[in-house]
Design a protein around this motif. Structure first.
Motif, PDB file in Angstrom:
ATOM      1  N   GLY A 244      -0.608   8.909   5.871  1.00 46.04           N
ATOM      2  CA  GLY A 244      -0.790   8.161   4.629  1.00 46.04           C
ATOM      3  C   GLY A 244      -0.538   6.689   4.842  1.00 46.04           C
ATOM      4  N   SER A 245      -1.058   5.865   3.928  1.00 45.49           N
ATOM      5  CA  SER A 245      -0.840   4.423   3.994  1.00 45.49           C
ATOM      6  C   SER A 245      -0.685   3.878   2.590  1.00 45.49           C
ATOM      7  CB  SER A 245      -2.012   3.713   4.690  1.00 45.49           C
ATOM      8  OG  SER A 245      -2.143   4.122   6.018  1.00 45.49           O
ATOM      9  N   ALA A 246       0.101   2.806   2.485  1.00 47.28           N
ATOM     10  CA  ALA A 246       0.271   2.109   1.211  1.00 47.28           C
ATOM     11  C   ALA A 246       0.293   0.615   1.486  1.00 47.28           C
ATOM     12  CB  ALA A 246       1.559   2.542   0.510  1.00 47.28           C
ATOM     13  N   ILE A 247      -0.452  -0.140   0.685  1.00 47.94           N
ATOM     14  CA  ILE A 247      -0.566  -1.584   0.875  1.00 47.94           C
ATOM     15  C   ILE A 247      -0.334  -2.282  -0.454  1.00 47.94           C
ATOM     16  CG2 ILE A 247      -2.140  -3.471   1.489  1.00 47.94           C
ATOM     17  CD1 ILE A 247      -3.566  -1.561   3.362  1.00 47.94           C
ATOM     18  N   ALA A 510      -7.509  11.371  -0.217  1.00 49.84           N
ATOM     19  CA  ALA A 510      -7.169  11.077  -1.613  1.00 49.84           C
ATOM     20  C   ALA A 510      -6.689   9.633  -1.715  1.00 49.84           C
ATOM     21  CB  ALA A 510      -6.082  12.028  -2.098  1.00 49.84           C
ATOM     22  N   THR A 511      -7.294   8.867  -2.636  1.00 47.18           N
ATOM     23  CA  THR A 511      -6.996   7.443  -2.734  1.00 47.18           C
ATOM     24  C   THR A 511      -6.808   7.017  -4.180  1.00 47.18           C
ATOM     25  OG1 THR A 511      -8.484   7.114  -0.845  1.00 47.18           O
ATOM     26  CG2 THR A 511      -7.750   5.147  -2.003  1.00 47.18           C
ATOM     27  N   PHE A 512      -5.941   6.049  -4.391  1.00 49.09           N
ATOM     28  CA  PHE A 512      -5.905   5.320  -5.654  1.00 49.09           C
ATOM     29  C   PHE A 512      -5.600   3.865  -5.328  1.00 49.09           C
ATOM     30  CE2 PHE A 512      -4.617   3.402  -9.535  1.00 49.09           C
ATOM     31  CZ  PHE A 512      -5.352   4.056 -10.512  1.00 49.09           C
ATOM     32  N   VAL A 513      -6.357   2.975  -5.956  1.00 47.11           N
ATOM     33  CA  VAL A 513      -6.154   1.549  -5.747  1.00 47.11           C
ATOM     34  C   VAL A 513      -6.379   0.835  -7.072  1.00 47.11           C
ATOM     35  CG1 VAL A 513      -8.537   1.287  -4.933  1.00 47.11           C
ATOM     36  CG2 VAL A 513      -6.866  -0.493  -4.453  1.00 47.11           C
ATOM     37  N   GLY A 514      -5.514  -0.129  -7.351  1.00 44.42           N
ATOM     38  CA  GLY A 514      -5.640  -0.843  -8.618  1.00 44.42           C
ATOM     39  C   GLY A 514      -4.791  -2.096  -8.639  1.00 44.42           C
ATOM     40  N   VAL A 525      -2.199  -2.718  -5.432  1.00 39.24           N
ATOM     41  CA  VAL A 525      -1.537  -1.656  -4.673  1.00 39.24           C
ATOM     42  C   VAL A 525      -2.561  -0.592  -4.331  1.00 39.24           C
ATOM     43  CG1 VAL A 525       0.169   0.211  -4.746  1.00 39.24           C
ATOM     44  CG2 VAL A 525       0.756  -2.043  -5.658  1.00 39.24           C
ATOM     45  N   LEU A 526      -2.563  -0.176  -3.079  1.00 36.27           N
ATOM     46  CA  LEU A 526      -3.421   0.914  -2.629  1.00 36.27           C
ATOM     47  C   LEU A 526      -2.557   2.008  -2.026  1.00 36.27           C
ATOM     48  CD1 LEU A 526      -6.687   1.109  -0.702  1.00 36.27           C
ATOM     49  CD2 LEU A 526      -4.634   1.895   0.475  1.00 36.27           C
ATOM     50  N   ALA A 527      -2.912   3.255  -2.337  1.00 36.83           N
ATOM     51  CA  ALA A 527      -2.262   4.412  -1.714  1.00 36.83           C
ATOM     52  C   ALA A 527      -3.350   5.356  -1.237  1.00 36.83           C
ATOM     53  CB  ALA A 527      -1.342   5.121  -2.694  1.00 36.83           C
TER      54      ALA A 527
END
Length: 576
Positions: A244-247, A510-514, A525-527
């Motif tokens: 996983g990654s988070a930015i 699976a992604t969410f970015v906003g 933030v992106l996950a």
């Protein structure tokens, strides 16, 4: 009669012989001290005078507030001279060193079992440990001044920072990229030693003083990095995911506030970590973005003028594209959705219908303008460009799937940059990870601002942002990303995952970015969670909760207040 010898003659002969012998000695002495004195002086110096490197202190890597993420500490190198350690003493020496240094006794004993060697390095250790070892007064055991690299956070930003080798050279991550800046220049001095190898006092002379390495200050915020790393690590474990990654990005400057990966690299034990976990997956791992890519299709449709937010589409739950029948995520009766509703409900079919109004070439051009197919430009090691096939080579079904994020590949940083562009009124700012460096005089030298590029019009950006805010409403797919008191805009993404291990599509991304606040964006933030095995696989279920945790912490940490405004009404379905 017996005749006695002539004493005068004997004396003369003796004097002649003595004079001859003494003349030989005198000639040899003249040769040694006069004619060949420089040669023998040089040979003697070779035996007692030695070059010694004066190690330069490596510069620190700090976060944006000056907190040290990587620093250099004073240390000592413990070594042994096996020729000085008698066979009867080897066991005691090996026992003491193994105990104090945490080393294997067998390894130390093997070093001592080589009496032909005059020098064997055992380990580099802290000052206190070295002092204890030297207090034993073990013959043949010595210590040298050294530096040791330390990472106070352990695995905090591990794959981003990288690590150094035993010789102090950066081997991975930013330690490698900025090695010349951080390393400095070693110095050199001459020392004289006696027959037993001991230093002769008052005989050192410095030939070249060491130049300390310069510091590198990152744009990373240590606290936000910790929160992002914690959230993505916990979700990867909870869902049984592979990685996983988070930015976290600053909307206005493009600066990277956090870049976390799971699993992360423990910098205190990097040697024991598989090499596949040394890389920074946020910039090296490519994947198909899925529905997070729909914002680019939306932007292309709006920019072309072929579609407006209120344009109504008749949307079934499936559509034929060439030899493939493509479906929405969930079966549904044919419905009439506005274009805003198509984006908010993440309809694949509705997105395909919108893409057909603008054509392949214009969609491909917009993907390029958002940075697909090129490296983001952060300068991070291993940065990938992803994959954007030429529109002329798209297959029949690919002409449809590209519109909703299948058939192209990107990195996590590229995806985050797309949403930074939308949040920033259509202006892309090249992502930046280094805030600046220190000069040799210690003054801070800031990095040049990231390049600014107009990608879409401000009007289009605002219209897409409104659609993304609707996507986080109760009628959208990103409800789990909503944050009390704040207006949030974002998009879910669920894509089939191509895996070389199975030579095809197996598993999901699976992604969410906003971004938030939606009407005055400050942070993106992106996950992204790769190949979750438990708790589902949709971006709205798996990645949205990570976004919420990270964004909530980041907003509070950066003291970003709610705007206090209400989102404008967005019509999702025709007739509403």
């Amino acid at each position: 009669m017996l005749r006695l010898g002539n004493p005068r003659r004997r004396i003369n002969i003796g004097l002649i012989v003595m004079t001859f012998v003494l003349s030989i000695f005198a000639g040899r002495l003249v040769q040694l001290q006069g004619l060949d004195s420089k040669i023998y002086t040089a040979e003697a110096a070779k035996q007692r005078v030695h070059d010694e490197t004066l190690a330069a202190r490596r510069g620190s890597i700090t976060d944006v507030n000056g907190h040290e993420l990587a620093l250099t500490l004073e240390a000592r190198e413990i070594f042994v001279d096996p020729s000085e350690v008698g066979a009867a003493q080897r066991d005691r020496v090996a026992t003491v060193l193994a105990k104090e240094l945490g080393e294997s006794k067998d390894r130390v004993a093997a070093l001592l079992a080589n009496p032909a060697s005059r020098y064997q390095k055992v380990a580099v250790t802290d000052l206190s440990v070295a002092e204890r070892i030297m207090s034993y007064e073990l013959k043949g055991v010595g210590s040298k001044h050294r530096y040791r690299r330390d990472y106070p956070g352990g695995d905090l930003a591990g794959t981003l920072l990288g690590f150094v080798g035993d010789d102090g050279t950066g081997l991975a991550g930013l330690e490698s990229t900025f090695n010349e800046v951080l390393a400095g220049r070693d110095g050199k001095q001459l020392v004289e030693t006696g027959r037993e190898g001991q230093r002769i006092p008052m005989t050192r002379s410095t030939l070249q003083a060491p130049v300390e390495g310069r510091n590198v200050r990152l744009t990373i915020d240590r606290d936000v990095q910790w929160a992002a790393q914690k959230a993505i690590t916990e979700q990867v474990r909870a869902t049984g995911a592979r990685t996983g990654s988070a930015i976290v990005l600053d909307v206005q400057t493009g600066q990277v506030i956090a870049m976390a990966n799971a699993p992360e690299l423990d910098l205190k034990n990097w040697e024991k970590t598989p090499q596949e976990d040394w890389v920074n997956r946020s910039v090296t791992e490519v994947f198909e973005p899925g529905s997070t890519n729909k914002v680019i299709t939306a932007a292309a449709a709006l920019e072309s003028g072929a579609v407006r937010p209120g344009t109504v589409f008749t949307v079934p739950d499936r559509i034929r594209c060439a030899d493939q029948v493509l479906k929405d995520a969930h079966p549904h009766a044919t419905e009439r959705l506005t274009f805003s509703g198509v984006v908010a409900t993440s309809s694949n079919v509705g997105t395909i219908l919108a893409a057909q109004k603008i054509g392949d070439q214009k969609l491909h051009s917009m993907l390029q303008r958002f940075g697909f197919g090129t490296k983001p430009g952060s300068g991070l090691p291993g940065e990938e460009a992803g994959l954007l096939p030429d529109w002329k080579t798209w297959s029949g079904s690919q002409r449809c799937t590209v519109s909703y994020g299948q058939g192209v590949s990107v990195t996590a940083l590229q995806t985050a940059s797309v949403y930074q562009t939308i949040a920033n009124g259509g202006v892309r700012v090249t992502p930046q990870i280094v805030a600046g460096t220190t000069a040799e005089n210690g003054a801070f030298v800031p990095s040049a601002p990231g390049k600014r590029t107009r990608v879409i019009s401000e009007r289009t950006a605002k219209e897409v942002a409104a659609m993304l805010e609707a996507a986080v409403s109760e009628e959208g797919t990103g409800g789990l990303a909503a944050i009390d008191g704040y207006r949030v805009a974002g998009k879910t993404g669920t894509a089939m995952r191509y895996d070389t291990r199975c030579q095809g599509y197996c598993g999901y991304t699976a992604t969410f970015v906003g971004f938030a606040p939606a009407d005055k964006p400050r942070l993106v933030v992106l996950a992204v969670v790769q190949d979750p095995k438990k708790e589902g696989y949709y971006g709205g279920e798996i990645a949205a909760p990570v976004f919420k945790k990270v964004m909530t912490f980041a907003l509070k940490s950066k003291k970003v207040p709610p705007t206090g405004t209400q989102p404008p009404p967005v019509r999702i379905r025709a007739g509403e």
